[in-house]
Design a protein around this motif. Structure first.
Motif, PDB file in Angstrom:
ATOM      1  N   ALA A 188      27.093  -5.861  26.164  1.00  0.00           N
ATOM      2  CA  ALA A 188      26.325  -4.926  25.122  1.00  0.00           C
ATOM      3  C   ALA A 188      26.227  -6.172  23.690  1.00  0.00           C
ATOM      4  O   ALA A 188      25.120  -5.954  23.243  1.00  0.00           O
ATOM      5  N   PHE A 189      27.093  -6.666  23.278  1.00  0.00           N
ATOM      6  CA  PHE A 189      27.036  -7.749  22.380  1.00  0.00           C
ATOM      7  C   PHE A 189      25.859  -8.728  22.661  1.00  0.00           C
ATOM      8  O   PHE A 189      25.230  -9.039  21.840  1.00  0.00           O
ATOM      9  N   TRP A 190      26.060  -9.311  23.799  1.00  0.00           N
ATOM     10  CA  TRP A 190      24.873 -10.290  24.025  1.00  0.00           C
ATOM     11  C   TRP A 190      23.688  -9.846  24.180  1.00  0.00           C
ATOM     12  O   TRP A 190      22.465 -10.260  23.466  1.00  0.00           O
ATOM     13  N   LEU A 191      23.486  -8.424  24.849  1.00  0.00           N
ATOM     14  CA  LEU A 191      22.290  -7.780  24.634  1.00  0.00           C
ATOM     15  C   LEU A 191      21.538  -7.330  23.257  1.00  0.00           C
ATOM     16  O   LEU A 191      20.337  -7.120  23.257  1.00  0.00           O
ATOM     17  N   GLY A 192      22.510  -7.180  22.519  1.00  0.00           N
ATOM     18  CA  GLY A 192      22.350  -6.501  21.254  1.00  0.00           C
ATOM     19  C   GLY A 192      21.329  -7.635  20.416  1.00  0.00           C
ATOM     20  O   GLY A 192      20.695  -7.351  19.540  1.00  0.00           O
ATOM     21  N   ARG A 193      21.495  -8.916  20.782  1.00  0.00           N
ATOM     22  CA  ARG A 193      20.716  -9.641  20.195  1.00  0.00           C
ATOM     23  C   ARG A 193      19.242  -9.974  20.531  1.00  0.00           C
ATOM     24  O   ARG A 193      18.451 -10.583  19.993  1.00  0.00           O
ATOM     25  N   ARG A 194      19.112  -9.274  21.694  1.00  0.00           N
ATOM     26  CA  ARG A 194      17.912  -9.511  22.527  1.00  0.00           C
ATOM     27  C   ARG A 194      16.889  -8.071  22.627  1.00  0.00           C
ATOM     28  O   ARG A 194      15.648  -8.373  22.764  1.00  0.00           O
ATOM     29  N   LEU A 195      17.750  -6.968  22.700  1.00  0.00           N
ATOM     30  CA  LEU A 195      16.921  -5.747  22.940  1.00  0.00           C
ATOM     31  C   LEU A 195      16.898  -5.036  21.541  1.00  0.00           C
ATOM     32  O   LEU A 195      17.713  -4.112  21.145  1.00  0.00           O
ATOM     33  N   ASN A 196      15.836  -5.095  20.745  1.00  0.00           N
ATOM     34  CA  ASN A 196      15.739  -4.446  19.575  1.00  0.00           C
ATOM     35  C   ASN A 196      14.046  -3.935  19.389  1.00  0.00           C
ATOM     36  O   ASN A 196      13.618  -4.451  18.693  1.00  0.00           O
ATOM     37  N   SER A 197      14.045  -2.881  20.232  1.00  0.00           N
ATOM     38  CA  SER A 197      12.414  -2.565  20.137  1.00  0.00           C
ATOM     39  C   SER A 197      12.445  -1.009  20.205  1.00  0.00           C
ATOM     40  O   SER A 197      13.327  -0.391  20.746  1.00  0.00           O
ATOM     41  N   LEU A 198      11.518  -0.232  19.595  1.00  0.00           N
ATOM     42  CA  LEU A 198      11.391   1.063  19.813  1.00  0.00           C
ATOM     43  C   LEU A 198      11.483   1.724  21.048  1.00  0.00           C
ATOM     44  O   LEU A 198      12.274   2.631  21.247  1.00  0.00           O
ATOM     45  N   HIS A 199      10.929   0.945  22.029  1.00  0.00           N
ATOM     46  CA  HIS A 199      10.689   1.697  23.284  1.00  0.00           C
ATOM     47  C   HIS A 199      12.331   1.648  24.218  1.00  0.00           C
ATOM     48  O   HIS A 199      12.649   2.540  24.645  1.00  0.00           O
ATOM     49  N   VAL A 200      12.890   0.597  23.728  1.00  0.00           N
ATOM     50  CA  VAL A 200      14.418   0.357  24.458  1.00  0.00           C
ATOM     51  C   VAL A 200      15.108   1.324  23.522  1.00  0.00           C
ATOM     52  O   VAL A 200      15.976   1.957  24.476  1.00  0.00           O
ATOM     53  N   TRP A 201      15.115   1.603  22.354  1.00  0.00           N
ATOM     54  CA  TRP A 201      16.360   2.405  21.789  1.00  0.00           C
ATOM     55  C   TRP A 201      15.796   3.710  22.250  1.00  0.00           C
ATOM     56  O   TRP A 201      16.694   4.715  22.376  1.00  0.00           O
ATOM     57  N   ARG A 202      14.429   4.257  22.169  1.00  0.00           N
ATOM     58  CA  ARG A 202      14.074   5.533  22.608  1.00  0.00           C
ATOM     59  C   ARG A 202      14.587   5.917  23.876  1.00  0.00           C
ATOM     60  O   ARG A 202      14.957   7.075  24.256  1.00  0.00           O
TER      61      ARG A 202
END
Length: 224
Positions: A188-202
């Motif tokens: 999760a820590f590693w992905l947190g640097r790379r997944l930061n988009s509106l679609h991903v969070w929604r």
């Protein structure tokens, strides 16, 4: 947990220890409410390792309770089980509603850097206090009846098959829980640097809301 024997090298390679670890990981690896919470804290990079530590310790306590007590007592009483189900339904329903609100009104969350700051130009994530992170992790770990059934009852009952080696089986199960949460937190820590988009969070919030409500409904059905 003090009744557990010393974790020696022979115990690490014993069939009981290996079986306990494999069973523990296989039970916990499904993306349930507890794992979803760890993922979200990791993606937000807020109190991730505190959450990981609390979830692991909470599982170890339940495993110890199952191996050292509940297995011999025949499992949870009907009243205690009913109380856990009721508390779990309420907690999951409320958390599911909060996730649904985030799904309806999504925001791109800033990835928090190691020094606690966020990238410029990005809206900051809603701060989570250490106390709130601590209480949430314990709630996801102990207000979910499935966690009690999987760790305390199933692992505790399975340990009886190993006789004198039941405590070593329990230590293997506890080690499996620690390994899983450390791996999940790191991912999760590693992905947190790379997944930061509106679609991903929604998508994540929508999945969490459905998961929480689905689990709450399943718990309600189990009462009848």
């Amino acid at each position: 947990m003090s009744a557990f024997p010393a974790l020696t090298l022979p115990a690490l390679f014993s069939p009981a220890f290996t079986a306990g670890m494999v069973l523990s990981i296989s039970l916990i690896m499904a993306i349930g409410p507890q794992n979803a919470h760890v993922l979200r804290m990791g993606l937000q990079r807020q109190h991730l390792w505190l959450t990981v530590a609390v979830c692991a310790v909470a599982d170890i306590v339940l495993i110890g309770l199952g191996v050292l007590g509940l297995a011999q007592l025949g499992g949870l009483s009907d009243k205690l089980h009913g109380a856990l189900v009721g508390a779990g339904m309420l907690f999951l329903a409320v958390y599911g509603w909060q996730a649904f609100q985030r799904f309806l009104h999504p925001r791109v969350l800033a990835i928090v850097a190691d020094d606690g700051t966020s990238a410029s130009g990005q809206p900051a994530a809603t701060p989570v206090t250490r106390r709130h992170a601590l209480m949430s992790a314990f709630a996801f770990s102990w207000l979910n009846p499935h966690a009690w059934l999987d760790t305390a009852v199933l692992i505790g009952t399975a340990s009886l098959a190993y006789g004198q080696g039941s405590t070593v089986f329990g230590m293997g199960a506890a080690a499996g829980s620690v390994v899983w949460f450390l791996a999940l937190g790191a991912a999760a820590f590693w992905l947190g640097r790379r997944l930061n988009s509106l679609h991903v969070w929604r998508a994540l919030d929508g999945m969490v809301a459905l998961m929480m409500w689905g689990t709450a409904i399943a718990l309600m059905v189990s009462l009848f």
